[in-house]
Design an enzyme around this catalytic site. Structure first.
Site, PDB file in Angstrom:
ATOM      1  N   GLY A  16      44.305  18.681  48.293  1.00  0.00           N
ATOM      2  CA  GLY A  16      45.274  18.872  47.208  1.00  0.00           C
ATOM      3  C   GLY A  16      45.789  17.551  46.659  1.00  0.00           C
ATOM      4  N   THR A  94      42.504  26.191  56.042  1.00  0.00           N
ATOM      5  CA  THR A  94      41.851  27.439  56.450  1.00  0.00           C
ATOM      6  C   THR A  94      41.174  27.186  57.803  1.00  0.00           C
ATOM      7  N   GLU A 163      35.757  22.330  46.833  1.00  0.00           N
ATOM      8  CA  GLU A 163      35.820  20.873  46.732  1.00  0.00           C
ATOM      9  C   GLU A 163      34.751  20.243  47.616  1.00  0.00           C
ATOM     10  N   LEU A 165      34.480  16.720  47.985  1.00  0.00           N
ATOM     11  CA  LEU A 165      34.798  15.320  48.309  1.00  0.00           C
ATOM     12  C   LEU A 165      34.653  15.063  49.803  1.00  0.00           C
ATOM     13  N   ALA A 166      34.296  13.851  50.141  1.00  0.00           N
ATOM     14  CA  ALA A 166      34.272  13.447  51.549  1.00  0.00           C
ATOM     15  C   ALA A 166      35.430  12.483  51.769  1.00  0.00           C
ATOM     16  N   LYS A 222      29.690  26.603  49.087  1.00  0.00           N
ATOM     17  CA  LYS A 222      30.472  25.579  49.799  1.00  0.00           C
ATOM     18  C   LYS A 222      30.129  25.580  51.286  1.00  0.00           C
ATOM     19  N   LEU A 223      30.099  26.759  51.895  1.00  0.00           N
ATOM     20  CA  LEU A 223      29.759  26.819  53.328  1.00  0.00           C
ATOM     21  C   LEU A 223      28.334  26.317  53.548  1.00  0.00           C
ATOM     22  N   ASN A 226      27.994  22.410  53.344  1.00  0.00           N
ATOM     23  CA  ASN A 226      28.432  21.741  54.573  1.00  0.00           C
ATOM     24  C   ASN A 226      27.466  22.011  55.729  1.00  0.00           C
ATOM     25  N   GLY A 273      28.018  11.799  67.073  1.00  0.00           N
ATOM     26  CA  GLY A 273      28.254  13.209  66.730  1.00  0.00           C
ATOM     27  C   GLY A 273      29.153  13.298  65.514  1.00  0.00           C
ATOM     28  N   PHE A 274      28.940  14.344  64.719  1.00  0.00           N
ATOM     29  CA  PHE A 274      29.804  14.471  63.542  1.00  0.00           C
ATOM     30  C   PHE A 274      31.161  15.039  63.937  1.00  0.00           C
ATOM     31  N   CYS A 278      35.943  19.874  58.757  1.00  0.00           N
ATOM     32  CA  CYS A 278      35.236  20.981  58.094  1.00  0.00           C
ATOM     33  C   CYS A 278      33.860  21.360  58.617  1.00  0.00           C
TER      34      CYS A 278
HETATM   35  N1  LIG Z   1      39.642  17.629  54.250  1.00  0.00           N
HETATM   36  C1  LIG Z   1      38.577  17.593  53.480  1.00  0.00           C
HETATM   37  O1  LIG Z   1      37.936  16.561  53.346  1.00  0.00           O
HETATM   38  C2  LIG Z   1      38.118  18.811  52.744  1.00  0.00           C
HETATM   39  C3  LIG Z   1      38.739  20.036  52.920  1.00  0.00           C
HETATM   40  N2  LIG Z   1      38.308  21.141  52.219  1.00  0.00           N
HETATM   41  C4  LIG Z   1      39.000  22.423  52.361  1.00  0.00           C
HETATM   42  O2  LIG Z   1      40.233  22.342  51.630  1.00  0.00           O
HETATM   43  C5  LIG Z   1      41.249  23.110  52.291  1.00  0.00           C
HETATM   44  C6  LIG Z   1      42.448  22.227  52.566  1.00  0.00           C
HETATM   45  O3  LIG Z   1      42.043  21.214  53.461  1.00  0.00           O
HETATM   46  P1  LIG Z   1      42.953  19.937  53.755  1.00  0.00           P
HETATM   47  O4  LIG Z   1      43.527  19.455  52.475  1.00  0.00           O
HETATM   48  O5  LIG Z   1      42.122  19.026  54.587  1.00  0.00           O
HETATM   49  O6  LIG Z   1      44.129  20.594  54.619  1.00  0.00           O
HETATM   50  P2  LIG Z   1      45.516  19.933  55.077  1.00  0.00           P
HETATM   51  O7  LIG Z   1      45.869  20.577  56.359  1.00  0.00           O
HETATM   52  O8  LIG Z   1      45.424  18.453  54.971  1.00  0.00           O
HETATM   53  O9  LIG Z   1      46.549  20.413  53.937  1.00  0.00           O
HETATM   54  C7  LIG Z   1      46.913  21.735  53.727  1.00  0.00           C
HETATM   55  C8  LIG Z   1      48.381  21.774  53.320  1.00  0.00           C
HETATM   56  O10 LIG Z   1      48.724  23.114  52.932  1.00  0.00           O
HETATM   57  C9  LIG Z   1      50.086  23.323  53.277  1.00  0.00           C
HETATM   58  N3  LIG Z   1      50.382  24.761  53.286  1.00  0.00           N
HETATM   59  C10 LIG Z   1      49.932  25.713  54.142  1.00  0.00           C
HETATM   60  N4  LIG Z   1      50.410  26.921  53.794  1.00  0.00           N
HETATM   61  C11 LIG Z   1      51.195  26.745  52.711  1.00  0.00           C
HETATM   62  C12 LIG Z   1      51.956  27.631  51.893  1.00  0.00           C
HETATM   63  N5  LIG Z   1      51.985  28.930  52.130  1.00  0.00           N
HETATM   64  N6  LIG Z   1      52.652  27.111  50.866  1.00  0.00           N
HETATM   65  C13 LIG Z   1      52.636  25.773  50.615  1.00  0.00           C
HETATM   66  N7  LIG Z   1      51.914  24.895  51.344  1.00  0.00           N
HETATM   67  C14 LIG Z   1      51.190  25.372  52.387  1.00  0.00           C
HETATM   68  C15 LIG Z   1      50.218  22.658  54.625  1.00  0.00           C
HETATM   69  O11 LIG Z   1      51.565  22.375  54.919  1.00  0.00           O
HETATM   70  C16 LIG Z   1      49.359  21.399  54.439  1.00  0.00           C
HETATM   71  O12 LIG Z   1      50.124  20.281  54.048  1.00  0.00           O
HETATM   72  C17 LIG Z   1      40.587  23.702  53.523  1.00  0.00           C
HETATM   73  O13 LIG Z   1      40.129  25.004  53.205  1.00  0.00           O
HETATM   74  C18 LIG Z   1      39.408  22.794  53.767  1.00  0.00           C
HETATM   75  O14 LIG Z   1      38.351  23.474  54.398  1.00  0.00           O
HETATM   76  C19 LIG Z   1      37.304  21.050  51.307  1.00  0.00           C
HETATM   77  C20 LIG Z   1      36.683  19.844  51.070  1.00  0.00           C
HETATM   78  C21 LIG Z   1      37.033  18.628  51.750  1.00  0.00           C
HETATM   79  O1  LIG Z   2      34.270  20.205  53.255  1.00  0.00           O
HETATM   80  C1  LIG Z   2      34.573  19.096  53.651  1.00  0.00           C
HETATM   81  O2  LIG Z   2      35.537  18.867  54.372  1.00  0.00           O
HETATM   82  C2  LIG Z   2      33.724  17.898  53.331  1.00  0.00           C
HETATM   83  O3  LIG Z   2      32.936  17.652  54.524  1.00  0.00           O
HETATM   84  C3  LIG Z   2      32.113  16.508  54.466  1.00  0.00           C
HETATM   85  O4  LIG Z   2      32.912  15.356  54.251  1.00  0.00           O
HETATM   86  P1  LIG Z   2      33.660  14.596  55.455  1.00  0.00           P
HETATM   87  O5  LIG Z   2      33.750  15.489  56.635  1.00  0.00           O
HETATM   88  O6  LIG Z   2      34.916  14.059  54.879  1.00  0.00           O
HETATM   89  O7  LIG Z   2      32.763  13.336  55.795  1.00  0.00           O
HETATM   90  P2  LIG Z   2      31.179  13.078  55.910  1.00  0.00           P
HETATM   91  O8  LIG Z   2      30.886  11.793  55.276  1.00  0.00           O
HETATM   92  O9  LIG Z   2      30.396  14.241  55.467  1.00  0.00           O
HETATM   93  O10 LIG Z   2      30.996  12.888  57.467  1.00  0.00           O
HETATM   94  C4  LIG Z   2      31.175  13.954  58.384  1.00  0.00           C
HETATM   95  C5  LIG Z   2      30.822  13.488  59.775  1.00  0.00           C
HETATM   96  O11 LIG Z   2      29.408  13.300  59.905  1.00  0.00           O
HETATM   97  C6  LIG Z   2      29.160  11.999  60.419  1.00  0.00           C
HETATM   98  N1  LIG Z   2      27.874  11.509  59.853  1.00  0.00           N
HETATM   99  C7  LIG Z   2      27.652  11.553  58.508  1.00  0.00           C
HETATM  100  C8  LIG Z   2      26.465  11.118  57.994  1.00  0.00           C
HETATM  101  C9  LIG Z   2      25.464  10.635  58.842  1.00  0.00           C
HETATM  102  O12 LIG Z   2      24.362  10.218  58.434  1.00  0.00           O
HETATM  103  N2  LIG Z   2      25.728  10.612  60.175  1.00  0.00           N
HETATM  104  C10 LIG Z   2      26.903  11.043  60.704  1.00  0.00           C
HETATM  105  O13 LIG Z   2      27.095  11.010  61.931  1.00  0.00           O
HETATM  106  C11 LIG Z   2      30.341  11.169  59.989  1.00  0.00           C
HETATM  107  O14 LIG Z   2      30.500  10.024  60.779  1.00  0.00           O
HETATM  108  C12 LIG Z   2      31.473  12.157  60.159  1.00  0.00           C
HETATM  109  O15 LIG Z   2      31.905  12.209  61.503  1.00  0.00           O
HETATM  110  C13 LIG Z   2      31.148  16.626  53.273  1.00  0.00           C
HETATM  111  O16 LIG Z   2      30.387  15.419  53.154  1.00  0.00           O
HETATM  112  C14 LIG Z   2      31.916  16.874  51.972  1.00  0.00           C
HETATM  113  O17 LIG Z   2      31.005  17.094  50.901  1.00  0.00           O
HETATM  114  C15 LIG Z   2      32.806  18.096  52.148  1.00  0.00           C
HETATM  115  O18 LIG Z   2      33.583  18.321  50.983  1.00  0.00           O
END
Ligand SMILES: NC(=O)C1=CN([C@@H]2O[C@H](COP(=O)(O)OP(=O)(O)OC[C@H]3O[C@@H](n4cnc5c(N)ncnc54)[C@H](O)[C@@H]3O)[C@@H](O)[C@H]2O)C=CC1
Ligand SMILES: O=C(O)[C@H]1O[C@H](OP(=O)(O)OP(=O)(O)OC[C@H]2O[C@@H](n3ccc(=O)[nH]c3=O)[C@H](O)[C@@H]2O)[C@H](O)[C@@H](O)[C@@H]1O
Length: 465
Positions: A16, A94, A163, A165-166, A222-223, A226, A273-274, A278
Site C-alpha cells: 500500500g 492475507t 501487485e 513489485l519485489a 498472481k498466485l 509467484n 533458500g527463498f 509471499c
Molecule cells: N510484500 C510484498 O512485497 C507484496 C505483497 N503482496 C500482497 O499484498 C498484500 C499486503 O501485503 P503487505 O503490504 O506486505 O502487508 P503488510 O502487513 O505490510 O501491510 C498490511 C497493512 O494492512 C493493515 N490492515 C489490516 N487490516 C486492516 C483494516 N481492516 N483496516 C485498515 N488497515 C488494515 C495492517 O495494519 C498493515 O499495516 C498481501 O496480500 C500480500 O500478499 C503483493 C505483492 C508484493
Molecule cells: O508477491 C510478492 O510478495 C512478490 O514476491 C516476490 O518478490 P519478493 O519476495 O519481494 O522478492 P524476490 O526478489 O522475488 O525474492 C524472493 C526470495 O527469493 C530469493 N531468490 C530470488 C532469486 C534468485 O535467483 N534466487 C533466490 O534465492 C531471494 O533472495 C528472496 O529470498 C516476486 O518477485 C514479486 O513479483 C511479487 O510481487
C-alpha cells in the site's frame, strides 16, 4: 468513463505505501489517502525524519518527501477516506491461516472481509473496489456478496489488480512495471471500471503493458506468477546440492542454461533458500485451492517447491554443523544478514531465521549483524518460532551494530543476505581476528572463492564443492 480524482488505499504496508506513493507522484491530479488501523504505522509514515519511514525502499523517501501533504496523505481515519473516495484499493495482509479449516495452508481472509464490510457500511456513493492484496481465486465473489448484501443500494464494481513489485526494488518495479494486470467483470460497468483504473496507470506506463482479463484469471495469475518464480529458485537450489557432490559449479550451470532464450537468465541464483512474505504463503494457498478441488497431483506438484526450499535451509545449517566437527556448542558463529534479501528491512520467512534457530539448537553462540534490521525485529522472529523461551533466545543470540568487532575470536561466519557492503569488508583483517581454522559459509555466493582461499579461509560457497 469516470475520471478518478480521489482514491483511498486500505493498508499502509509494504504494498500500500510504495504503490500509492508512486500513484500520487505520477498523478498530481489525484488525491491519494492511505489508511491503516495501526496508529504507529501511520505515525511513522507521517514522521518528519524520512529515515524513519516504516518501510525501507530505495527511492521511497524522496517520493514521500515530494508528495506527502500535497496529494498524498496517511491517516487512521478509515471511514472518512472510504466515504470520500471514488476508488478504494484493499491492500491489507492475507497471511496463511493459523487456525481452523485450512490451517497452515489457506489464506486468512479475515482482514479483507473486514474491509469489505466497512466499505459497505460507510459508502453512500458508487465505488470501484480494487483487490490489491493477493487473494485466492474467486475471492471477488465473496467480496461482491458482502458488499451487495450489506451495502445501502450503492453500486460496487470489483476489480482485481494484483501487485507484482519485489521488495528492495519496489519503486523501480512500480515505475517501470513489466505489466499491470486488471481483471474485472465482463459487463459494461465492469469494462468502464477497468478502463478507469487503466487510465491511472497510463499516466506513466504504455497502454500495451496494461493487460485486461476476466477477474478470475487476474486473481489466479498472481498466485501462478509467484509459484513459477519460487519454482525456479527451488529448481536451481536442488541442482546446487547435486553440484556439491559432483564438482560441477552451480554458477556455470545457471549461465549455461540461462543462455537458452527459452529459459532466460533471471532468477537462477542458488541461495540458502527463498524467503519473503509471499512465495511460501502463495504456494501453500495454491496447494490448498488445488486440493480443495480434488486436484491432488496438482497440489503435490507445487508443494514440492516448498519442500525443496525447507531442505535447502536445513542443508545449509547442517553443513555448518558437520564442517565444524559436529560440535558447535559454545562456538562463536557470526551471521551476516537477517533480511530475506538485500535492500529491505523485511525479515518475513527469511532463511536466516531458520539457520539461526538450527545453530541455537546446538547451543552455538550466535551473533547477528544486519545493516537494516532492528534488534527487536530479530528477537520477535525468533520468539515467534516458540522453539525456546524468549530469555533463552536472548542468551544464545546477540545482535551487533559493528560487523568487524564481532569477528574477534569467532569460529565461523555465515552469509545469509546478499548485502553489497559484505563484499567490501576488510576480509584480511577479519581473517586475522578469527580463530583458526577460520570458516566462511557463503549462502549467497557473494564472495570470490580464489580471494577468500588466498587469504586463508576455509571457504564454502553454496552450489560448489
Ligand atoms: N510484500 C510484498 O512485497 C507484496 C505483497 N503482496 C500482497 O499484498 C498484500 C499486503 O501485503 P503487505 O503490504 O506486505 O502487508 P503488510 O502487513 O505490510 O501491510 C498490511 C497493512 O494492512 C493493515 N490492515 C489490516 N487490516 C486492516 C483494516 N481492516 N483496516 C485498515 N488497515 C488494515 C495492517 O495494519 C498493515 O499495516 C498481501 O496480500 C500480500 O500478499 C503483493 C505483492 C508484493
Ligand atoms: O508477491 C510478492 O510478495 C512478490 O514476491 C516476490 O518478490 P519478493 O519476495 O519481494 O522478492 P524476490 O526478489 O522475488 O525474492 C524472493 C526470495 O527469493 C530469493 N531468490 C530470488 C532469486 C534468485 O535467483 N534466487 C533466490 O534465492 C531471494 O533472495 C528472496 O529470498 C516476486 O518477485 C514479486 O513479483 C511479487 O510481487
Amino acid at each position: 468513463m469516470q475520471k478518478i480524482t480521489k482514491i483511498c488505499c486500505i493498508g499502509a504496508g509494504y504494498v500500500g505505501g510504495p504503490t500509492m506513493s508512486v500513484i500520487a507522484n505520477k498523478c498530481p491530479h489525484i488525491q491519494v489517502t492511505v489508511v491503516d488501523i495501526n496508529q504507529d504505522r501511520i505515525d511513522q509514515w507521517n514522521t518528519e525524519d524520512l529515515d524513519q519511514l516504516p518501510i525501507y525502499e530505495p527511492g521511497l523517501k524522496e517520493i514521500v518527501a515530494e508528495n506527502r501533504g500535497k496529494n498524498l496523505f496517511f491517516s487512521t481515519e478509515v471511514d472518512r477516506a472510504i466515504d470520500e473516495a471514488q476508488m478504494i484499493f484493499i491492500s491489507v495482509n492475507t497471511p496463511t491461516k493459523t487456525y481452523g479449516k485450512g490451517k497452515g495452508q489457506a489464506a486468512d481472509l479475515k482482514f479483507v472481509e473486514l474491509c469489505a464490510r466497512n466499505i459497505a457500511k460507510v459508502s453512500k456513493t458508487d465505488k470501484i473496489v480494487v483487490e490489491k492484496s493477493t487473494l485466492p481465486v474467486r475471492t471477488a465473489q465473496a467480496i461482491q456478496n458482502i458488499l451487495d448484501n450489506t451495502g445501502d443500494g450503492v453500486h460496487f464494481e470489483i476489480l482485481s489488480n494484483p501487485e507484482f513489485l519485489a521488495e528492495g526494488t519496489a519503486i523501480d518495479d512500480l515505475i517501470n512495471a513489466d505489466r499491470v494486470l486488471i481483471g474485472g467483470n465482463e459487463t459494461p460497468s465492469g469494462q468502464a471500471a477497468k478502463d478507469a483504473l487503466s487510465a491511472i496507470y497510463e499516466n506513466w506506463l504504455p497502454k500495451e503493458r496494461i493487460l485486461q482479463t476476466n477477474i478470475w484469471s487476474s486473481e489466479l495469475s498472481k498466485l501462478v506468477a509467484n509459484a513459477f518464480l519460487a519454482q525456479r529458485v527451488s529448481s536451481i537450489n536442488s541442482i546446487s546440492a547435486l553440484c556439491e557432490k559432483t564438482d560441477a559449479n552451480i554458477q556455470e550451470i545457471s549461465r549455461a542454461i540461462g543462455f537458452d532464450s527459452r529459459i532466460g537468465p533471471k532468477f537462477l541464483n542458488a541461495s540458502v533458500g527463498f524467503g519473503g512474505s509471499c512465495f511460501q504463503k502463495d504456494i501453500l494457498n495454491l496447494v490448498y485451492i488445488a486440493r480443495s478441488f480434488g486436484l491432488q497431483e496438482v497440489a503435490d506438484y507445487w508443494e514440492q517447491v516448498i519442500i525443496m526450499n525447507d531442505y535447502q535451509k536445513s542443508r545449509f545449517a547442517e553443513h555448518i554443523i558437520s564442517t565444524l566437527y559436529n560440535t558447535i556448542s559454545g562456538k562463536k558463529i557470526i551471521l551476516y544478514g537477517w533480511a530475506f534479501k538485500k535492500d529491505t528491512n523485511d525479515t518475513r520467512e527469511s532463511a536466516a531465521i531458520h539457520v539461526a534457530n538450527a545453530l541455537m539448537e546446538e547451543h552455538a553462540e550466535v551473533i547477528v549483524y544486519d545493516p537494516k534490521v532492528t534488534e527487536s525485529r530479530i528477537y520477535q522472529d525468533l520468539d515467534y518460532l516458540e522453539t525456546r523461551s524468549p530469555e533463552e533466545n536472548r542468551r544464545l543470540l546477540t545482535v551487533a551494530k559493528n560487523p568487524m568487532e564481532i569477528t574477534t575470536d569467532a569460529h565461523a561466519i555465515a552469509i545469509l543476505t546478499e548485502w553489497d557492503e559484505f563484499k567490501d569488508y576488510h576480509w584480511e583483517k577479519i581473517y586475522a581476528q578469527m580463530l583458526k581454522p577460520a570458516f566462511v559459509f557463503d549462502g549467497r555466493r557473494l564472495l570470490e572463492t580464489d580471494t577468500m582461499k588466498a587469504i586463508g579461509f576455509n571457504y564454502y560457497k553454496i552450489g560448489q564443492s
